[in-house]
Design an enzyme around this catalytic site. Structure first.
Site, PDB file in Angstrom:
ATOM      1  N   ASP A 108      29.967   3.406 -91.784  1.00  0.00           N
ATOM      2  CA  ASP A 108      29.921   4.590 -90.930  1.00  0.00           C
ATOM      3  C   ASP A 108      28.729   4.579 -89.978  1.00  0.00           C
ATOM      4  O   ASP A 108      28.630   5.453 -89.114  1.00  0.00           O
ATOM      5  CB  ASP A 108      29.834   5.865 -91.781  1.00  0.00           C
ATOM      6  CG  ASP A 108      31.004   6.018 -92.726  1.00  0.00           C
ATOM      7  OD1 ASP A 108      32.140   5.803 -92.276  1.00  0.00           O
ATOM      8  OD2 ASP A 108      30.780   6.337 -93.906  1.00  0.00           O
ATOM      9  N   ASP A 132      28.864   8.311 -95.118  1.00  0.00           N
ATOM     10  CA  ASP A 132      27.877   7.957 -96.140  1.00  0.00           C
ATOM     11  C   ASP A 132      27.646   6.463 -96.287  1.00  0.00           C
ATOM     12  O   ASP A 132      26.773   6.055 -97.051  1.00  0.00           O
ATOM     13  CB  ASP A 132      28.316   8.507 -97.502  1.00  0.00           C
ATOM     14  CG  ASP A 132      29.422   7.683 -98.138  1.00  0.00           C
ATOM     15  OD1 ASP A 132      30.336   7.239 -97.389  1.00  0.00           O
ATOM     16  OD2 ASP A 132      29.385   7.460 -99.356  1.00  0.00           O
ATOM     17  N   ASP A 156      34.388  11.220 -92.988  1.00  0.00           N
ATOM     18  CA  ASP A 156      34.741  10.012 -93.725  1.00  0.00           C
ATOM     19  C   ASP A 156      35.287  10.424 -95.084  1.00  0.00           C
ATOM     20  O   ASP A 156      34.909  11.474 -95.626  1.00  0.00           O
ATOM     21  CB  ASP A 156      33.504   9.127 -93.879  1.00  0.00           C
ATOM     22  CG  ASP A 156      33.783   7.912 -94.733  1.00  0.00           C
ATOM     23  OD1 ASP A 156      34.733   7.178 -94.424  1.00  0.00           O
ATOM     24  OD2 ASP A 156      33.056   7.701 -95.729  1.00  0.00           O
TER      25      ASP A 156
END
Length: 834
Positions: free
Chosen positions: A722, A718, A524
């Site tokens: 996600d 994080d 990410d």
């Protein structure tokens, strides 16, 4: 490899050299908040308040404990307490509070930011901070605190505010009935484990005496008979109580014709128990109960450790739900605004969301306009403008102006709730070691039974029934598949413990198995490859103009304002006067000059002044790179500009290179704009074809699921956006500083900052699987050799009873002696293990 290690270490050294740490939370203090000459420095007003409260209550020992723990302890970044008025609502009391002794009440709260023993020490002294609190019992594993308080002396909202002031934002612990049932089941497991341990310890002591008498000849017949009968009684208790789940599982596998490792283990335990009982009654031969009780104890230990992963998965679902807003400011029919628990809000109700608050429901804005931070759910690093008629989502944060939102979905029906359901579904995977053990259980049992039957028949014809039974029982005992049932889970448990000491909290042993071979790793962007917050990338204009802008933005709540105040050099003076916030910017008077800071449309709307050529070129460059740009106007003239973005982590490029050198295909998966993702990817050397930008949380989960069908996929993220992808991945890794929900949904939580721990974890996977394979090789070799000797009549039942625990201890020693992590940093070669 060595160059990668040097790069990563140099990054860490530079950061440490420039750091000024907060006296409370030990995080970096922004340059603009450093007070020259001050003894204590603070990163925010919340930490300053928490520091003052802790010292005022005589709890300075909290900081001493943190110092002793070193890097393992970091205080929670404190925040303003808030009013927590919903905690005093009768509906909240009915849902979450229960009677305690006398007139006292008890409530269980989920806390954000509780990570170490220092946190537990501080929270369990809550009665010294809030008069009226009788006791506070903390569960670090579940991140909860049970508070017993006197409602006549203190309101629950006061307790909630005190917890938030200390840096632990409280939420109601939902689903209390399920939690109580889970706690009862866990308590029963621990009781059975304790009973099995006591039985095994006592029987082993009596076995030492019996073996000593056997070889020394000093044990009287009466004492020998007494020890044998006591061993029988204790062994039967262990088999009938702690060991009954083993026999129940074996019976169910036979009854429903399913494969289970319980069947061959239960067969060996039953055979040993029956033979031991017969030998005790007849006062002859070996009684086996020392081996059997120890085996049951080790099995229960392994299963308890494995069960912790399932409990953590269940807690992660509840935590994700708890960390969406637990209260709402509902607009009543008479126009009054009342703070109520979220559970009483229904679709169609109108709620008010003030600046700085999380949106509690999915809904449509019916009045007001503001900027909304959706990064937690979508990964979009820049705020989104929202006005009447626009949709907003639960868990997003209102940044600028009050909004009134008509609810269309609440609780588990919100988008965050649906993401939680995806996490819950994906968290039910069974570990591969268990699946492998179960897959071979049926053929293994059939082969052992067939060989035992042939052995008994052959020896019956040669030496009679007594020798036939002894040899058959010896075969069943020495071929017990203890490595599958005991040693392999414990081997992985050792690796989990070593990972924890390195700041990597691994929730299940199958994580290492899934990391054994390279595959695809998706990173990410926001908060993983980048710092996860808006920061100043570069500036244009004179320093004195930028200093005026920094003074104007000081104490504002918008992310861009905080970034300018933090990153643009300035002094405590001058102070801004007459500050006014409008859509798109802010203006006020600083040092006798009219100053305005905002986007291009806002600055042009003030007096129609056009930026100079230099500013225009700066703005064009920002647009090309996907950066946010704000203009600074002084006395109506735009004369400076600031480019803002989410800065790339300094070690990210070296870590990406290290991952690629180990055979991993590195990609980026982000909800941010394509231009922003492309800029970050180019800086890190990630191929454009491996970058997927502008994807929503559900699409992230679908992409990960699709890649997972073709191979191994590791997802590193994080945020709440996600969480579903982390749960769908072969292994989900939540990085330090991530949202609590992502920490719960992931298989691994990295308590150390940066991406270096990711590289170390991926190195550990093949090593741990190698250890498990060595255990299987040792165990299989032992079973084949010992089984052959038992069939040949070489192994007496006494020798079989001795070999059984020795075999378990030998494979456990293999696990303990194996090394998991490299002695150095990610560049260390694969043979240097610790």
């Amino acid at each position: 490899m060595a160059n990668e290690t040097a790069q990563l270490d140099e990054v860490g050294a530079e950061e440490a050299a420039e750091s000024v740490l907060c006296a409370h939370c030990r995080l970096l203090v922004p340059a603009g908040l450093v007070e020259p000459g001050a003894t204590e420095q603070f990163c925010c007003h919340g930490c300053r308040a928490a520091y003052a409260v802790i010292h005022a209550c005589g709890l300075e020992g909290y900081y001493r404990l943190m110092e002793r723990m070193g890097d393992r302890a970091t205080a929670r970044d404190a925040e303003p307490s808030g009013d927590y008025a919903e905690f005093d609502d009768p509906a909240f009391a009915a849902l979450y509070c229960r009677p305690a002794t006398g007139n006292l009440r008890a409530v269980e709260l989920v806390l954000e930011g509780m990570h170490c023993a220092a946190c537990v020490w501080l929270l369990e002294r809550l009665e010294r901070v809030v008069p009226g609190v009788v006791s506070a019992r903390v569960s670090l594993a579940r991140r909860t605190v049970e508070v017993v308080y006197d409602p006549g002396a203190v309101r629950l909202s006061r307790i909630g505010g005190a917890l938030a002031t200390l840096g632990y934002r409280p939420h109601a612990a939902r689903e209390n009935a399920a939690r109580a049932a889970q706690r009862l089941d866990e308590r029963k497991q621990l009781v059975r484990l304790a009973v099995a341990g006591a039985c095994a310890g006592n029987v082993m002591l009596m076995a030492f005496a019996l073996y000593g008498g056997l070889f020394g000849g000093n044990l009287t017949p009466a004492l020998e008979a007494g020890f044998r009968w006591l061993s029988l009684g204790t062994g039967l208790v262990c088999m009938a109580w702690p060991g009954r789940d083993l026999f129940r599982g074996a019976w169910n596998s036979v009854r429903y014709r399913t494969a289970s490792i319980d069947a061959p283990i239960a067969l060996a335990v039953l055979a040993g128990g029956v033979m031991g009982t017969v030998n005790t009654v007849l006062n002859r031969g070996e009684i086996y109960f020392d081996s059997l009780t120890m085996l049951i104890f080790l099995l229960l230990v392994g299963r308890y450790l494995g069960g912790r992963q399932q409990r953590a998965a269940a807690d992660s679902v509840e935590l994700l739900f708890s960390l969406t807003s637990g209260a709402a400011s509902r607009v009543e029919a008479d126009g009054a605004v009342r703070r109520v628990p979220l559970e009483v809000v229904r679709s169609g109700d109108v709620v008010e969301v003030l600046p700085g608050q999380s949106v509690p429901v999915d809904g449509v804005v019916v009045s007001g306009s503001s900027a909304v931070d959706q990064s937690l759910l979508t990964g979009e690093s820049r705020p989104v403008r929202t006005a009447t008629g626009d949709s907003v989502l639960a868990a997003c944060v209102n940044l600028e102006s009050p909004l009134r939102v008509r609810a269309t979905a609440t609780g588990r029906d919100t988008r965050a709730g649906r993401l939680m359901a995806l996490v819950e579904t994906a968290a039910q995977r069974r570990p591969g070691v268990v699946r492998f053990a179960d897959s071979i259980a049926r053929p293994f049992t059939l082969v052992v039974l067939a060989v035992a039957a042939v052995t008994a028949a052959a020896w019956w014809t040669v030496a009679g029934p007594a020798r036939a039974v002894d040899n058959a029982v010896s075969l069943l005992i020495v071929t017990c598949p203890c490595a599958l049932g005991v040693a392999a889970p414990l081997a992985v448990g050792v690796a989990i413990g070593r990972a924890a000491r390195r700041g990597m909290l691994v929730k299940g042993g199958d994580v290492f198995e899934r990391l054994a071979r390279p595959g695809t790793i998706l990173l990410d962007k926001t908060g993983t490859l980048t710092q996860g917050r808006m920061s100043v990338v570069r500036t244009f204009g004179d320093a004195w103009v930028l200093e005026l802008a920094s003074a104007l933005e000081r104490n504002a709540t918008h992310p861009i304002a905080r970034a300018i105040a933090r990153d643009v050099p300035g002094s405590a003076d001058p102070e801004a006067q007459g500050r006014q916030s409008d859509r798109g910017g802010i203006r006020g008077r600083v040092a006798g000059r009219e100053v305005a800071v905002g986007n291009e449309a806002f600055i042009r709307s003030l007096n129609g002044s056009e930026p100079g050529a230099g500013v225009e070129r700066f703005l064009a460059g920002c647009r090309a790179e996907g950066l946010s740009a704000v203009l600074v106007a002084v006395d109506g003239q735009p004369c400076a500009a600031v480019a803002l973005g989410d800065a790339v982590r300094p070690e990210a490029a070296a870590c990406v290179a290290a991952l690629r050198s180990r055979g991993w295909e590195v990609g980026m998966l982000t909800g941010d704009e394509p231009a922003v993702a492309a800029r970050v990817g180019a800086a890190l050397g990630i191929e454009p074809s491996a970058i997927r930008a502008g994807v929503m949380p559900e699409e992230k989960a679908r992409i990960v699921r699709g890649l997972g069908a073709r191979g191994r996929v590791v997802m590193v993220g994080d945020g709440v956006n996600d969480a579903a992808a982390l749960a769908e991945a072969t292994v989900g890794i939540a990085v330090h500083g991530g949202a609590e929900a992502s920490l719960s949904a992931a298989d691994v939580y990295l308590a150390r900052e940066g991406l270096k721990p990711v590289v170390e974890l991926l190195e550990a996977g093949p090593r741990v699987l190698g250890t498990v394979r060595r255990i299987f090789v040792v165990s299989t070799s032992y079973n084949v050799l010992a089984g052959a000797l038992a069939v040949a009549g070489v192994i007496h039942p006494i020798v079989a009873a001795i070999l059984m625990p020795i075999s378990s201890l030998s494979v456990i020693s293999v696990a303990l002696r194996s090394r998991t992590f490299g002695a150095g940093s990610p560049g260390t070669g694969g043979e240097r293990w610790t």
